[in-house]
Design a protein around this motif. Structure first.
Motif, PDB file in Angstrom:
ATOM      1  N   ILE A  87      -3.304 -11.376   6.104  1.00 17.76           N
ATOM      2  CA  ILE A  87      -2.876 -12.107   6.931  1.00 17.76           C
ATOM      3  C   ILE A  87      -4.587 -12.264   8.005  1.00 17.76           C
ATOM      4  N   ASN A  88      -4.857 -11.605   7.757  1.00 20.62           N
ATOM      5  CA  ASN A  88      -6.117 -12.260   8.484  1.00 20.62           C
ATOM      6  C   ASN A  88      -7.868 -11.358   7.625  1.00 20.62           C
ATOM      7  N   LYS A  89      -8.667 -11.047   7.357  1.00 22.31           N
ATOM      8  CA  LYS A  89      -9.330 -10.527   6.678  1.00 22.31           C
ATOM      9  C   LYS A  89      -9.698  -8.538   6.699  1.00 22.31           C
ATOM     10  N   ASN A  90      -9.039  -8.383   7.607  1.00 22.55           N
ATOM     11  CA  ASN A  90      -9.015  -6.825   6.735  1.00 22.55           C
ATOM     12  C   ASN A  90      -7.634  -6.157   7.128  1.00 22.55           C
TER      13      ASN A  90
ATOM     14  N   LYS B 181     -10.112  -4.513  -3.376  1.00 22.91           N
ATOM     15  CA  LYS B 181     -10.250  -3.246  -1.919  1.00 22.91           C
ATOM     16  C   LYS B 181      -9.658  -2.482  -2.396  1.00 22.91           C
ATOM     17  N   LYS B 182     -10.640  -1.216  -1.524  1.00 19.67           N
ATOM     18  CA  LYS B 182      -9.910  -0.357  -1.379  1.00 19.67           C
ATOM     19  C   LYS B 182      -9.067   0.056   0.112  1.00 19.67           C
ATOM     20  N   ILE B 183      -8.010   0.588  -0.516  1.00 16.12           N
ATOM     21  CA  ILE B 183      -7.514   0.924   1.281  1.00 16.12           C
ATOM     22  C   ILE B 183      -7.941   2.142   2.227  1.00 16.12           C
ATOM     23  N   ALA B 184      -8.025   1.555   3.490  1.00 17.03           N
ATOM     24  CA  ALA B 184      -8.638   2.498   4.911  1.00 17.03           C
ATOM     25  C   ALA B 184      -7.839   2.951   5.187  1.00 17.03           C
ATOM     26  N   LYS B 185      -6.124   2.410   5.542  1.00 20.06           N
ATOM     27  CA  LYS B 185      -5.838   2.575   5.905  1.00 20.06           C
ATOM     28  C   LYS B 185      -3.988   2.144   5.971  1.00 20.06           C
ATOM     29  N   VAL B 186      -2.693   3.508   5.898  1.00 17.47           N
ATOM     30  CA  VAL B 186      -1.568   2.447   5.172  1.00 17.47           C
ATOM     31  C   VAL B 186      -0.815   2.802   6.586  1.00 17.47           C
ATOM     32  N   ILE B 187      -0.104   1.603   7.230  1.00 25.91           N
ATOM     33  CA  ILE B 187       0.604   1.706   9.013  1.00 25.91           C
ATOM     34  C   ILE B 187       1.964   0.949   8.366  1.00 25.91           C
ATOM     35  N   VAL B 188       2.903   2.646   8.051  1.00 25.98           N
ATOM     36  CA  VAL B 188       4.201   2.017   8.241  1.00 25.98           C
ATOM     37  C   VAL B 188       5.319   2.258   9.309  1.00 25.98           C
ATOM     38  N   HIS B 189       5.672   1.223   9.399  1.00 25.22           N
ATOM     39  CA  HIS B 189       6.531   0.521  10.231  1.00 25.22           C
ATOM     40  C   HIS B 189       7.578   1.809  10.497  1.00 25.22           C
TER      41      HIS B 189
ATOM     42  N   LEU C 163       1.416  -1.960   6.804  1.00 25.30           N
ATOM     43  CA  LEU C 163       0.394  -2.646   6.835  1.00 25.30           C
ATOM     44  C   LEU C 163      -0.495  -1.707   6.398  1.00 25.30           C
ATOM     45  N   LEU C 164      -1.428  -2.555   5.395  1.00 28.25           N
ATOM     46  CA  LEU C 164      -2.625  -1.355   4.623  1.00 28.25           C
ATOM     47  C   LEU C 164      -3.935  -2.552   5.384  1.00 28.25           C
ATOM     48  N   ARG C 165      -5.155  -1.731   5.822  1.00 25.82           N
ATOM     49  CA  ARG C 165      -6.292  -1.694   6.131  1.00 25.82           C
ATOM     50  C   ARG C 165      -7.023  -1.571   5.051  1.00 25.82           C
ATOM     51  N   LEU C 166      -8.123  -2.981   5.306  1.00 23.14           N
ATOM     52  CA  LEU C 166      -8.756  -2.676   3.797  1.00 23.14           C
ATOM     53  C   LEU C 166     -10.189  -2.228   4.100  1.00 23.14           C
ATOM     54  N   SER C 167     -10.818  -1.596   3.215  1.00 18.77           N
ATOM     55  CA  SER C 167     -12.124  -0.754   3.998  1.00 18.77           C
ATOM     56  C   SER C 167     -12.990  -1.682   3.983  1.00 18.77           C
TER      57      SER C 167
ATOM     58  N   ASP D  90       1.668  -7.571  15.886  1.00 16.41           N
ATOM     59  CA  ASP D  90       0.648  -7.965  16.291  1.00 16.41           C
ATOM     60  C   ASP D  90       0.427  -6.530  16.820  1.00 16.41           C
ATOM     61  N   ASP D  91       0.966  -6.087  17.573  1.00 14.48           N
ATOM     62  CA  ASP D  91       0.596  -4.488  18.765  1.00 14.48           C
ATOM     63  C   ASP D  91      -0.250  -3.821  17.198  1.00 14.48           C
ATOM     64  N   THR D  92       0.150  -3.125  16.254  1.00 12.95           N
ATOM     65  CA  THR D  92      -0.180  -2.420  15.126  1.00 12.95           C
ATOM     66  C   THR D  92      -1.611  -2.929  14.850  1.00 12.95           C
ATOM     67  N   VAL D  93      -1.762  -4.010  14.336  1.00 13.96           N
ATOM     68  CA  VAL D  93      -2.996  -4.699  13.741  1.00 13.96           C
ATOM     69  C   VAL D  93      -4.233  -4.935  14.902  1.00 13.96           C
TER      70      VAL D  93
END
Ligand code: ARG
Length: 298
Positions: A95-98, A132-140, A154-158, A288-291
């Motif tokens: 959804i965006n580069k990260n 890509k490795k995953i730096a962080k997983v945020i579950v609703h 949401l998964l934040r890429l490393s 949006d809020d989380t990102v």
């Protein structure tokens, strides 16, 4: 079906043995006439291509997800979420580069799992994929494991994805978007196909949005359809196990918007049962809020 509806059914519906087939043919007529109008004005446009594809693949009539076909459009936001040994288990979208959007029920774990971007043929070694490795997983925070309410993570890429012609983010529908039932959309994934095997090539299928009322009629007694869900399908093709977390996208004037996240459906992926997707418009605020809040932490 009411009498009024019967009267408006085209003649060929009288000969078709199932209502589903009839619906498929009605939809095809709608795509055909939309395509004809389109042809007069904008030959060779993206929308023209989309309509050609819909005509070709709708309902899995000519294509072989279950009853989809090899994708021949580019879906540059589609990612494969894999175990460290390279086994695909869920889809997702850039959804965006990260950040990757996926389903909460995929239970992605930052240490063990990885994201593959730019893949089309899982069996090829020549594709310019980005792993890509995953730096962080945020579950609703209100994901409910029992009924799959708020099935989003949401998964934040490393490290940020490199945006190329093969890897680029999808637009998300806004919170206020309401997609009318009957709108033809597309879902993609490397999940199970009719032959049971996980396919090498990314599959895609065109399927209609199903109204919540109609979806509740199907699922009402066994499962609840909540505000965070949107239904699609039941017209000859279906997403299936392994497609979860992947997109349901609809085009608007030649631009694709992600409307759903593959979430759940019948175990057997019955092609006449509506499948259930997480409703992106409903979850958009949380996304949006989380990102943005996590961005400010870095
Ligand atoms: N829950 C499934 C998964 O984990 C996807 C369900 C898609 N649809 C269906 N009819 N089963 O991959």
């Amino acid at each position: 079906m009411t009498n009024a509806n019967i009267l408006t059914l085209p003649l060929y519906c009288m000969h078709r043995n199932t209502f589903m087939n009839c619906k498929i043919h009605q939809m095809q007529d709608r795509i055909k006439s939309r395509r004809e109008t389109q042809q007069k004005h904008q030959k060779g446009t993206r929308l023209q291509h989309v309509l050609d594809h819909q005509l070709f693949c709708f309902g899995g009539l000519r294509c072989r997800i279950v009853n989809g076909g090899n994708s021949f459009s580019a879906w540059p936001w589609q990612v494969s979420i894999q175990r460290s040994e390279g086994v695909h288990f869920c889809g997702g979208t850039l959804i965006n580069k990260n950040w990757i959007l996926t389903a909460a029920h995929c239970s992605v774990q930052a240490g063990y799992h990885q994201v593959v971007l730019g893949e089309h043929d899982r069996g090829s070694n020549d594709e310019a994929v980005q792993i890509k490795k995953i730096a962080k997983v945020i579950v609703h925070p209100r994901f409910n494991k029992k009924n799959f309410n708020n099935d989003v993570a949401l998964l934040r890429l490393s490290s940020p994805a490199q945006i190329t012609s093969r890897v680029s983010p999808v637009n998300l529908v806004s919170s206020s978007t309401n997609i009318p039932s009957g709108t033809l959309c597309v879902t993609t994934g490397w999940g199970r196909t009719a032959t049971g095997q996980g396919p090498r090539i990314l599959q895609e299928t065109t399927l209609p949005i199903v109204s919540t009322a109609e979806c509740k009629q199907y699922w009402g007694l066994t499962r609840s359809i909540t505000d965070s869900m949107i239904c699609a399908g039941g017209s000859g093709s279906s997403s299936c196990q392994g497609d979860s977390g992947g997109p349901l996208v609809c085009d608007s004037k030649g631009v694709w918007y992600q409307v759903g996240i593959v979430s759940w459906g019948t175990k057997e992926c019955l092609v006449n049962a509506p499948g259930v997707y997480s409703r992106v418009s409903f979850l958009r605020q949380w996304i949006d809020d989380t990102v943005s809040s996590v961005y400010t932490l870095h």
